[in-house]
Design an enzyme around this catalytic site. Structure first.
Site, PDB file in Angstrom:
ATOM      1  N   LYS A   3       0.910  -1.236   0.018  1.00  0.00           N
ATOM      2  CA  LYS A   3      -0.017  -0.022   0.065  1.00  0.00           C
ATOM      3  C   LYS A   3       0.718   1.331   0.002  1.00  0.00           C
ATOM      4  CE  LYS A   3      -3.836  -1.985   2.131  1.00  0.00           C
ATOM      5  NZ  LYS A   3      -4.954  -1.942   3.268  1.00  0.00           N
ATOM      6  N   TYR A  43     -12.179  -2.725  -4.268  1.00  0.00           N
ATOM      7  CA  TYR A  43     -12.544  -2.628  -3.006  1.00  0.00           C
ATOM      8  C   TYR A  43     -14.000  -2.605  -2.846  1.00  0.00           C
ATOM      9  CZ  TYR A  43      -8.160  -2.138  -0.608  1.00  0.00           C
ATOM     10  OH  TYR A  43      -6.789  -2.379   0.205  1.00  0.00           O
ATOM     11  N   ASN A 106      -2.006  -0.154   6.732  1.00  0.00           N
ATOM     12  CA  ASN A 106      -1.719  -1.223   7.393  1.00  0.00           C
ATOM     13  C   ASN A 106      -0.777  -2.165   6.302  1.00  0.00           C
ATOM     14  OD1 ASN A 106      -3.567  -2.079   5.559  1.00  0.00           O
ATOM     15  ND2 ASN A 106      -4.808  -3.462   6.804  1.00  0.00           N
ATOM     16  N   HIS A 109      -2.384  -5.409   1.483  1.00  0.00           N
ATOM     17  CA  HIS A 109      -3.469  -6.192   1.266  1.00  0.00           C
ATOM     18  C   HIS A 109      -3.315  -7.600   0.643  1.00  0.00           C
ATOM     19  CE1 HIS A 109      -7.662  -7.147  -0.199  1.00  0.00           C
ATOM     20  NE2 HIS A 109      -7.073  -7.464  -1.413  1.00  0.00           N
ATOM     21  N   GLU A 120      -9.049  -9.481  -8.336  1.00  0.00           N
ATOM     22  CA  GLU A 120      -8.104  -8.287  -7.976  1.00  0.00           C
ATOM     23  C   GLU A 120      -6.922  -8.188  -8.922  1.00  0.00           C
ATOM     24  OE1 GLU A 120      -7.507  -9.149  -3.844  1.00  0.00           O
ATOM     25  OE2 GLU A 120      -9.517  -8.472  -3.165  1.00  0.00           O
TER      26      GLU A 120
HETATM   27  P1  CMP Z   1      -7.420  -4.658   3.574  1.00  0.00           P
HETATM   28  O1  CMP Z   1      -7.137  -5.886   3.552  1.00  0.00           O
HETATM   29  O2  CMP Z   1      -6.752  -3.929   2.286  1.00  0.00           O
HETATM   30  O3  CMP Z   1      -8.976  -4.704   3.179  1.00  0.00           O
HETATM   31  C1  CMP Z   1      -9.772  -3.442   3.356  1.00  0.00           C
HETATM   32  C2  CMP Z   1      -9.156  -2.256   3.862  1.00  0.00           C
HETATM   33  O4  CMP Z   1      -9.985  -1.406   4.706  1.00  0.00           O
HETATM   34  C3  CMP Z   1      -8.284  -3.002   5.111  1.00  0.00           C
HETATM   35  O5  CMP Z   1      -7.257  -3.804   4.843  1.00  0.00           O
HETATM   36  C4  CMP Z   1      -8.190  -1.752   6.131  1.00  0.00           C
HETATM   37  O6  CMP Z   1      -6.805  -1.130   5.775  1.00  0.00           O
HETATM   38  C5  CMP Z   1      -9.186  -0.740   5.780  1.00  0.00           C
HETATM   39  N1  CMP Z   1     -10.038  -0.559   6.711  1.00  0.00           N
HETATM   40  C6  CMP Z   1     -10.212   0.714   7.240  1.00  0.00           C
HETATM   41  N2  CMP Z   1     -10.955   0.840   8.388  1.00  0.00           N
HETATM   42  C7  CMP Z   1     -11.432  -0.449   8.600  1.00  0.00           C
HETATM   43  C8  CMP Z   1     -12.368  -0.987   9.459  1.00  0.00           C
HETATM   44  N3  CMP Z   1     -12.963  -0.306  10.429  1.00  0.00           N
HETATM   45  N4  CMP Z   1     -12.599  -2.649   9.435  1.00  0.00           N
HETATM   46  C9  CMP Z   1     -11.760  -3.255   8.445  1.00  0.00           C
HETATM   47  N5  CMP Z   1     -10.972  -2.672   7.380  1.00  0.00           N
HETATM   48  C10 CMP Z   1     -10.781  -1.395   7.514  1.00  0.00           C
END
Ligand code: CMP
Length: 128
Positions: A3, A43, A106, A109, A120
């Protein structure tokens, strides 16, 4: 997918090394910046979530690196290596524990199923 904040901070090399050390075979890799409509398709499963618009602004804010990985049981094993969505809850040694800073930022993904991976990958590598 690595990311924007992880790319911006220069953590992409360390993350790719971890994938290689854990014997994921990288079959395709592409650095690019999402257009908003592509990010919304990527997404789409989160489109009704309250964090959707923040997620789209964030993921389009800089370059990401999409990777296609091959390994037996790769979906399950990659999710173990990646760790919990929230880096504060991730186990030591996982990518999100080491390189994630918040629920949104984070680091990476990982696809949650082969069906999601197929969809994806088609978005990430379209036109490549
Ligand atoms: P990712 O695995 O990329 O999938 C969706 C992303 O939404 C997740 O990682 C998080 O970085 C982001 N995200 C932001 N807020 C939330 C939340 N409350 N719960 C889950 N994912 C979140």
């Amino acid at each position: 997918m690595i990311k924007p904040e992880a790319v911006e901070c220069g953590n992409q090399g360390a993350i790719i090394d971890l994938l290689i050390m854990n014997r994921f075979n990288i079959t395709r890799m592409k650095q690019f910046r999402f257009e908003e409509v592509e990010a919304e398709r990527f997404y789409a499963m989160h489109k009704d979530k309250p964090f959707f618009s923040d997620l789209i602004s964030y993921i389009t804010s800089g370059s990401v690196i999409g990777l296609e990985l091959e390994k037996e049981n790769s979906i399950r094993l990659l999710r173990i290596l990646v760790g919990a969505t929230n880096p504060q809850e991730a186990n030591p040694g996982t990518i999100r524990y080491m390189y994630g800073t918040s629920l949104q930022e984070n680091a990476v993904h990982a696809s949650d199923s082969s069906e999601s991976a197929e969809k994806e990958l088609a978005i990430v590598f379209s036109g490549a």
